[in-house]
Write a protein that holds these residues in place. Structure first.
Motif, PDB file in Angstrom:
ATOM      1  N   GLY A 167       0.601  -1.101   0.131  1.00 56.60           N
ATOM      2  CA  GLY A 167       0.000   0.154  -0.225  1.00 56.60           C
ATOM      3  C   GLY A 167       1.095   1.323  -0.044  1.00 56.60           C
ATOM      4  N   GLU A 168       0.180   2.418   0.079  1.00 57.52           N
ATOM      5  CA  GLU A 168       0.764   3.212   0.042  1.00 57.52           C
ATOM      6  C   GLU A 168       1.198   4.234   1.455  1.00 57.52           C
ATOM      7  N   ASN A 169       1.642   3.373   2.259  1.00 60.08           N
ATOM      8  CA  ASN A 169       1.684   3.990   3.435  1.00 60.08           C
ATOM      9  C   ASN A 169       2.300   2.394   4.110  1.00 60.08           C
ATOM     10  N   ALA A 170       3.229   2.727   4.934  1.00 61.79           N
ATOM     11  CA  ALA A 170       3.561   0.903   4.998  1.00 61.79           C
ATOM     12  C   ALA A 170       2.759   0.701   6.647  1.00 61.79           C
ATOM     13  N   ALA A 171       2.527   1.776   7.295  1.00 63.09           N
ATOM     14  CA  ALA A 171       1.587   1.698   8.421  1.00 63.09           C
ATOM     15  C   ALA A 171       0.385   2.642   7.998  1.00 63.09           C
ATOM     16  N   PRO A 172      -1.045   2.763   9.177  1.00 62.07           N
ATOM     17  CA  PRO A 172      -1.911   3.169   9.196  1.00 62.07           C
ATOM     18  C   PRO A 172      -1.755   4.644  10.286  1.00 62.07           C
ATOM     19  N   ARG A 173      -2.333   5.529   9.678  1.00 62.11           N
ATOM     20  CA  ARG A 173      -2.384   6.912  10.691  1.00 62.11           C
ATOM     21  C   ARG A 173      -3.013   7.121  11.773  1.00 62.11           C
ATOM     22  N   GLY A 174      -2.575   7.025  12.848  1.00 62.18           N
ATOM     23  CA  GLY A 174      -4.506   7.685  13.607  1.00 62.18           C
ATOM     24  C   GLY A 174      -4.454   5.825  14.265  1.00 62.18           C
ATOM     25  N   MET A 193     -10.870  12.654  -0.649  1.00 66.50           N
ATOM     26  CA  MET A 193     -11.359  11.247  -0.636  1.00 66.50           C
ATOM     27  C   MET A 193     -10.562  10.593  -3.162  1.00 66.50           C
ATOM     28  N   THR A 194      -9.823  10.118  -2.511  1.00 64.89           N
ATOM     29  CA  THR A 194      -8.935   8.999  -3.663  1.00 64.89           C
ATOM     30  C   THR A 194      -9.119   7.725  -3.299  1.00 64.89           C
ATOM     31  N   PHE A 195      -9.535   6.379  -4.502  1.00 66.80           N
ATOM     32  CA  PHE A 195      -9.785   5.080  -3.781  1.00 66.80           C
ATOM     33  C   PHE A 195      -8.932   4.964  -4.612  1.00 66.80           C
ATOM     34  N   ILE A 196      -7.500   4.124  -3.924  1.00 67.11           N
ATOM     35  CA  ILE A 196      -6.783   3.542  -4.197  1.00 67.11           C
ATOM     36  C   ILE A 196      -6.462   2.598  -4.377  1.00 67.11           C
ATOM     37  N   ARG A 197      -6.749   1.156  -4.601  1.00 67.75           N
ATOM     38  CA  ARG A 197      -7.680  -0.104  -4.067  1.00 67.75           C
ATOM     39  C   ARG A 197      -9.330  -0.371  -3.764  1.00 67.75           C
ATOM     40  N   PRO A 198      -9.591  -1.967  -4.455  1.00 63.57           N
ATOM     41  CA  PRO A 198     -10.745  -1.693  -3.927  1.00 63.57           C
ATOM     42  C   PRO A 198     -10.834  -2.629  -3.024  1.00 63.57           C
ATOM     43  N   VAL A 199     -12.215  -3.111  -2.749  1.00 68.05           N
ATOM     44  CA  VAL A 199     -11.873  -4.017  -1.128  1.00 68.05           C
ATOM     45  C   VAL A 199     -12.962  -5.081  -1.572  1.00 68.05           C
ATOM     46  N   LYS A 200     -12.331  -6.325  -1.485  1.00 66.93           N
ATOM     47  CA  LYS A 200     -12.895  -7.581  -1.759  1.00 66.93           C
ATOM     48  C   LYS A 200     -13.924  -7.629  -0.747  1.00 66.93           C
ATOM     49  N   VAL A 201     -15.043  -8.605  -0.996  1.00 65.32           N
ATOM     50  CA  VAL A 201     -15.700  -9.059  -0.075  1.00 65.32           C
ATOM     51  C   VAL A 201     -14.535 -10.758   0.695  1.00 65.32           C
ATOM     52  N   GLY A 202     -15.233 -10.634   1.549  1.00 69.80           N
ATOM     53  CA  GLY A 202     -13.800 -11.071   2.483  1.00 69.80           C
ATOM     54  C   GLY A 202     -13.279 -10.611   3.508  1.00 69.80           C
ATOM     55  N   ASP A 203     -12.411  -9.393   2.794  1.00 73.15           N
ATOM     56  CA  ASP A 203     -11.301  -8.249   3.580  1.00 73.15           C
ATOM     57  C   ASP A 203     -12.113  -7.749   4.136  1.00 73.15           C
ATOM     58  N   VAL A 204     -11.566  -7.736   5.878  1.00 74.02           N
ATOM     59  CA  VAL A 204     -11.339  -7.010   6.684  1.00 74.02           C
ATOM     60  C   VAL A 204     -11.382  -5.740   6.361  1.00 74.02           C
ATOM     61  N   LEU A 205     -12.001  -4.692   6.513  1.00 71.75           N
ATOM     62  CA  LEU A 205     -11.720  -3.236   6.526  1.00 71.75           C
ATOM     63  C   LEU A 205     -11.360  -2.530   7.974  1.00 71.75           C
ATOM     64  N   CYS A 206     -10.488  -1.601   7.989  1.00 72.54           N
ATOM     65  CA  CYS A 206     -10.140  -1.967   9.210  1.00 72.54           C
ATOM     66  C   CYS A 206      -9.833   0.319   8.893  1.00 72.54           C
ATOM     67  N   VAL A 207     -10.035   0.597  10.142  1.00 74.63           N
ATOM     68  CA  VAL A 207     -10.437   2.427   9.610  1.00 74.63           C
ATOM     69  C   VAL A 207     -10.027   2.951  10.993  1.00 74.63           C
ATOM     70  N   TYR A 208      -8.797   3.441  10.572  1.00 72.88           N
ATOM     71  CA  TYR A 208      -8.180   4.424  11.570  1.00 72.88           C
ATOM     72  C   TYR A 208      -8.476   5.936  11.159  1.00 72.88           C
ATOM     73  N   ALA A 209      -8.439   6.700  12.830  1.00 71.59           N
ATOM     74  CA  ALA A 209      -8.467   7.979  12.541  1.00 71.59           C
ATOM     75  C   ALA A 209      -7.737   8.278  13.205  1.00 71.59           C
ATOM     76  N   GLU A 210      -7.226  10.672  13.329  1.00 72.94           N
ATOM     77  CA  GLU A 210      -7.262  11.118  13.980  1.00 72.94           C
ATOM     78  C   GLU A 210      -6.952  12.691  13.589  1.00 72.94           C
ATOM     79  N   VAL A 211      -7.437  13.171  15.063  1.00 70.11           N
ATOM     80  CA  VAL A 211      -7.267  14.382  14.970  1.00 70.11           C
ATOM     81  C   VAL A 211      -6.305  15.815  14.311  1.00 70.11           C
ATOM     82  N   GLU A 212      -6.128  15.824  13.460  1.00 73.16           N
ATOM     83  CA  GLU A 212      -5.299  16.682  12.426  1.00 73.16           C
ATOM     84  C   GLU A 212      -5.497  18.240  12.957  1.00 73.16           C
ATOM     85  N   ARG A 213      -6.313  18.729  13.064  1.00 74.43           N
ATOM     86  CA  ARG A 213      -6.446  20.106  13.961  1.00 74.43           C
ATOM     87  C   ARG A 213      -8.426  20.752  14.611  1.00 74.43           C
ATOM     88  N   VAL A 214      -8.659  21.462  15.383  1.00 73.71           N
ATOM     89  CA  VAL A 214      -9.502  21.541  16.173  1.00 73.71           C
ATOM     90  C   VAL A 214      -9.657  23.209  16.306  1.00 73.71           C
TER      91      VAL A 214
END
Length: 129
Positions: A3-10, A62-83
């Motif tokens: 993928g684009e990064n080695a590890a998720p942010r957040g 938002m740009t879709f980089i790769r498709p998600v397939k049936v059976g994949d586990v979608l993991c969603v990460y988040a971090e506050v950038e600005r308040v």
């Protein structure tokens, strides 16, 4: 990991399995389903930071980089950038842990803007740190 990064942010906010009911005519998971999972994850992050209700007011980049397939586990990460006074910009990344290989690919990312609201739905200040 690929993928684009080695590890998720957040922090991990949502983890769910992509199911057949979530597919488009090509057999891939609908982008709208992925986006809704990202909105949920960003909302959880926003509620934690603002200590109360939030609403989504914008999604940027938002740009879709790769498709998600049936059976994949979608993991969603988040971090506050600005308040701001009543708003928060939250980076949200979606990663797919592939069904058969367990490889992890970044599938999309976006910046969501949430506004903290009171019980009457009016903007309220986001508490300090």
């Amino acid at each position: 990991m690929t993928g684009e990064n080695a590890a998720p942010r957040g922090d991990l906010m949502v983890r769910t399995v992509a199911m057949p009911a979530d597919t488009n005519a090509n057999g891939d998971i609908f982008g709208g389903w992925v986006m809704s999972q990202m909105d949920i994850a960003g909302g959880i992050c926003g509620v934690d930071r603002s200590r109360g209700r939030v609403v989504t007011v914008a999604v940027d980049g938002m740009t879709f980089i790769r498709p998600v397939k049936v059976g994949d586990v979608l993991c969603v990460y988040a971090e506050v950038e600005r308040v701001g006074r009543t708003s928060m910009r939250i980076l949200v990344e979606a990663w797919a842990r592939r069904f058969r290989t367990a490889e992890r690919d970044k599938v999309t990312a976006a910046t969501f803007t949430f506004v903290a609201i009171d019980d009457d739905g009016r903007p309220r200040p986001v508490p300090a740190g």
